[in-house]
Design an enzyme around this catalytic site. Structure first.
Site, short mmCIF file in Angstrom:
data_model
loop_
_atom_site.label_atom_id
_atom_site.label_comp_id
_atom_site.label_asym_id
_atom_site.label_seq_id
_atom_site.Cartn_x
_atom_site.Cartn_y
_atom_site.Cartn_z
N CYS A 124 0.81 -1.22 0.00
CA CYS A 124 0.00 0.00 0.00
C CYS A 124 0.84 1.27 0.00
CB CYS A 124 -0.95 0.00 1.19
SG CYS A 124 -2.15 -1.34 1.12
N CYS A 180 -12.88 -0.58 4.63
CA CYS A 180 -12.93 -0.12 3.24
C CYS A 180 -13.09 -1.30 2.28
CB CYS A 180 -11.68 0.68 2.90
SG CYS A 180 -10.20 -0.30 2.55
#
Length: 394
Positions: free
Chosen positions: A82, A206
């Site tokens: 990420c 998310c």
């Protein structure tokens, strides 16, 4: 030498089911248009690697360069989970500072599967993520929940606090044309959604998404010479690991043997990321006007506020409850809507944060503008004890 963001561009997040290259080209062209720079003037392309999209994803820099049209540019590809986008930005910045490039295009794009992200198939006994998923059953929401439970135990956080983070970010994302989810939520909505990993509900976590983001980097001198309007300075890029007082050289894999590291770390790796960024930029946390942080879960956003030293330990809930982290508050967090409104498109998300802060610092974030913002910081968590932070200023 100062390096600046000359242009920023994105492809809207969603579940489009198309090739990731299409998204990346869209974002790249938008960034070049924003910069007023022709593709033929780009001499370096840095692609954020996307491991789920086959060989083209593994050589993303070359993939994007080919799709845009071979122009003789040099190529680099970065992967840091990420934190990929920030590492790609750092690569481009370093080459410009070294005098090896003048105009760098950084692109990240992804097409993701439905459901939780997991390691690819096959047995990989030296992969800590594979061990965590396959042997322990620890999908990402499970350790998000451990973080959340820790906040509850240490600081008195409540499920309502976590839900309020989602409410805030959903409200911010309403005015973001690139956001996938543009719908208001209430605390009741979050608490009524299914429990995924106690204490976190579905709306606390998310989604996975398709999407892309790109930035054009040049030196401040280049920007001035070519009349590029409103360049935003890259004041720092941090992709550091934690520091332990006693570390053994040639240590074995930490997933199976932690005896190589002893003592208490000087600070957590997330704190290390922020400290390195502030030190490089010569900027104090009190100077930060806006932050884009990695809200994989609502509880993680609260951790990041403290890791970035925007408040003291245990005070993030108080800031949230007082409205200080919303637009118009003392230190707005995730004015873009964050991952709560975008979802994960892994190699793109750190670049997307930089795009958002670029627009914020230029005063171009229509409908979600943090008035007078001059300093912004991002934060992302990668794998294997590292992450990233990018500090921007005007």
């Amino acid at each position: 030498m100062s390096i600046v963001i000359a242009g920023a561009g994105m492809h809207p997040w969603g579940k489009w089911g198309r090739n990731f290259t299409e998204y990346g080209v869209h974002a790249a062209r938008a960034a070049l248009k924003d910069a007023g720079i022709a593709w033929s003037d780009v001499d370096l392309v840095v692609g954020g690697e996307t491991v789920r999209n086959g060989y083209a994803g593994y050589v993303a820099g070359s993939t994007f360069a080919q799709a845009l049209g071979w122009n003789g540019a040099r190529i680099a590809t970065s992967y840091a989970a990420c934190a990929t986008g920030a590492q790609a930005i750092d690569t481009a910045r370093a080459r410009i500072m070294a005098g090896l490039s003048e105009v760098a295009l950084v692109v990240g794009a992804d097409t993701t599967p439905k459901g939780f992200l997991a390691p690819n198939a096959g047995e990989r006994w030296n992969d800590p993520d594979w061990l965590r998923f396959r042997l322990l059953g620890m999908t990402n929401p499970a350790y998000f929940a451990l973080y959340a439970r820790r906040r509850m135990d240490l600081y008195g956080a409540t499920s309502e606090d976590f839900a309020q983070v989602k409410v805030k970010n959903a409200r911010h994302g309403l005015e973001n044309p690139y956001a996938r989810f543009r719908k208001e939520s209430t605390v009741a909505d979050v608490l009524a959604s299914p429990v995924v990993s106690d204490p976190l509900h579905l709306l606390d976590i998310c989604a996975t998404s398709d999407g892309a983001a790109a930035v054009v980097l040049v030196s401040a001198e280049y920007a001035k010479k070519h009349g590029i309007a409103q360049p935003v300075k890259v004041a720092a890029v941090s992709t550091v690991t934690p520091t332990f007082p006693n570390t053994v050289i040639d240590m074995p894999l930490l997933a199976t043997d932690s005896s190589a590291v002893t003592g208490v770390p000087d600070h957590t790796f997330k704190e290390s990321i922020a400290r390195a960024a502030y030190e490089e930029a010569g900027i104090d946390p009190s100077d930060v006007d806006v932050a884009e942080v990695y809200d994989l879960s609502t509880a993680l956003e609260l951790d990041w506020i403290e890791d970035l030293q925007l408040c003291r330990r245990g005070e993030a809930e108080a800031l949230l409850r007082a409205g200080d982290t919303t637009i118009g508050g003392r230190i707005p967090v995730n004015p873009s809507g964050g991952l709560a409104c975008f979802g994960e498109a892994v190699p793109a998300q750190a670049i997307a944060q930089v795009c958002e802060l670029t627009w914020q610092l230029r005063g171009q974030a229509t409908g979600r503008q943090v008035e007078g913002a001059k300093v912004g910081i991002t934060a992302n968590q990668g794998l294997f004890g590292h992450g990233s932070s990018v500090l921007l200023s005007v």
